[in-house]
Design an enzyme around this catalytic site. Structure first.
Site, PDB file in Angstrom:
ATOM      1  N   HIS A   1     -17.089  27.049   5.445  1.00  0.00           N
ATOM      2  CA  HIS A   1     -16.137  27.780   6.279  1.00  0.00           C
ATOM      3  C   HIS A   1     -16.330  27.513   7.774  1.00  0.00           C
ATOM      4  O   HIS A   1     -15.659  28.140   8.598  1.00  0.00           O
ATOM      5  CB  HIS A   1     -16.265  29.275   6.000  1.00  0.00           C
ATOM      6  CG  HIS A   1     -16.132  29.618   4.552  1.00  0.00           C
ATOM      7  ND1 HIS A   1     -14.946  29.475   3.859  1.00  0.00           N
ATOM      8  CD2 HIS A   1     -17.044  30.066   3.645  1.00  0.00           C
ATOM      9  CE1 HIS A   1     -15.127  29.842   2.604  1.00  0.00           C
ATOM     10  NE2 HIS A   1     -16.389  30.193   2.446  1.00  0.00           N
TER      11      HIS A   1
ATOM     12  N   ILE B   1     -12.180  26.105   5.358  1.00  0.00           N
ATOM     13  CA  ILE B   1     -11.221  27.060   4.794  1.00  0.00           C
ATOM     14  C   ILE B   1     -11.665  28.488   5.076  1.00  0.00           C
ATOM     15  O   ILE B   1     -12.827  28.738   5.407  1.00  0.00           O
ATOM     16  CB  ILE B   1     -11.054  26.852   3.274  1.00  0.00           C
ATOM     17  CG1 ILE B   1     -12.374  27.107   2.540  1.00  0.00           C
ATOM     18  CG2 ILE B   1     -10.510  25.458   2.980  1.00  0.00           C
ATOM     19  CD1 ILE B   1     -12.275  27.056   1.028  1.00  0.00           C
TER      20      ILE B   1
ATOM     21  N   GLY C   1     -12.526  33.547   0.767  1.00  0.00           N
ATOM     22  CA  GLY C   1     -11.644  34.278  -0.132  1.00  0.00           C
ATOM     23  C   GLY C   1     -11.707  35.774   0.110  1.00  0.00           C
ATOM     24  O   GLY C   1     -10.688  36.477   0.080  1.00  0.00           O
TER      25      GLY C   1
ATOM     26  N   ASP D   1     -21.446  35.993   5.050  1.00  0.00           N
ATOM     27  CA  ASP D   1     -21.221  34.811   4.204  1.00  0.00           C
ATOM     28  C   ASP D   1     -21.353  33.566   5.078  1.00  0.00           C
ATOM     29  O   ASP D   1     -20.421  33.155   5.746  1.00  0.00           O
ATOM     30  CB  ASP D   1     -19.839  34.859   3.553  1.00  0.00           C
ATOM     31  CG  ASP D   1     -19.662  33.752   2.519  1.00  0.00           C
ATOM     32  OD1 ASP D   1     -20.379  32.738   2.604  1.00  0.00           O
ATOM     33  OD2 ASP D   1     -18.807  33.904   1.624  1.00  0.00           O
TER      34      ASP D   1
END
Length: 285
Positions: free
Chosen positions: A192, A207, A210, A187
């Site tokens: 991120h 962040i 998820g 990802d």
């Protein structure tokens, strides 16, 4: 949004081959190996008797971000990852080739100005043997759409967590560089990694993914309830409620129920629920 076109969409099967490096790197991205003396975690990060985590099914054979293509009429900038569910039919091998078959299972229209829920389903098969390894469902919240119709069968909403003291609490501290390690498993969203892009998205720093938080919950369940035997965790559902900031401690609050668990995850330092209405099915030892 082009509802009829999305309903008729055909996504070609994707075959992904992975080796011991990929399997170990995924586990390192979840924080495995933090304690070099923890023999229970060693099989996930050491090639001898290597084990694959059930949550790896979430990442394998990803079809890419198809919603960015303007032909579908999706306001992709406003998409949020809402829910994730995996069901393991046969444990993933530590290395191998997996074939992923996809479909958009449905769209739930919440009404104009209220968004829509898009449900994707992925089936994972062993390319060599044909064995069915997993069924993975992901739900996307299309905040910029809605009022355009839908199709398919709506997914039953997840029920709230019991309002009582948890039966068990597990705390796992993430690293400030956790997202930079995890993204190497596939990802590459700059949200991120790049502080400037994170600020444009409304965050003061990059962040955590998820699905990394999802994997950390998997790690907590395996250690607390499965003796680190990945074959015992046969199903897990999570609802993403808030993002985790790399470096925070994730507090997993477990309620034991027949056949498994209900749980939630809290970012301890902010006391914010980051995974909610979660469930897991545990097979007997």
């Amino acid at each position: 949004m082009e509802i009829e076109k999305i309903a008729a969409m055909k996504i070609e099967p994707i075959v992904q081959t992975y080796d011991k490096r990929d399997t170990i790197l995924y586990a390192l991205g979840l924080g495995y190996g933090a304690d070099p003396l923890d023999g229970g975690e060693l099989p996930f990060v050491y090639e001898r008797e290597l084990r694959s985590l059930p949550s790896y099914a979430n990442l394998l054979c990803h079809p890419g971000f198809w919603a960015q293509d303007p032909q579908w009429g999706v306001d992709w900038v406003k998409i949020l990852h809402a829910e994730q569910d995996f069901r393991i039919h046969k444990p993933l091998p530590p290395t191998g080739s997996i074939r992923g078959q996809y479909l958009v299972a449905g769209i739930e229209d919440k009404g104009e100005g209220r968004g829509a829920l898009l449900h994707q389903q992925k089936e994972l098969y062993n390319e060599a043997t044909g064995e069915h390894h997993a069924t993975v469902r992901s739900t996307l919240f299309l905040r910029g759409n809605g009022g355009e119709g839908g199709f398919g069968t709506a997914v039953a909403p997840a029920q709230p967590i019991p309002d009582k003291v948890p039966d068990k609490i597990v705390e796992i501290t993430t690293l400030p560089r956790q997202a930079l390690i995890y993204r190497l498993s596939g990802d590459w969203n700059p949200l991120h990694a790049d502080p400037e892009i994170a600020r444009r998205a409304g965050f003061d720093r990059p962040i955590l993914h998820g699905l990394c938080t999802n994997g950390i919950a998997t790690r907590g369940i395996l250690s607390a309830y499965c003796d680190n035997n990945p074959a015992r965790l046969t199903q897990m559902f999570v609802r993403f409620s808030k993002p985790v900031m790399p470096g925070e401690t994730i507090r997993l609050e477990f309620h034991e129920v027949e056949g498994g668990l209900r749980f939630r995850a809290v970012a301890k330092e902010r006391d914010v629920v980051v995974l909610d209405r979660c469930s897991a099915t545990i097979a007997p030892a």
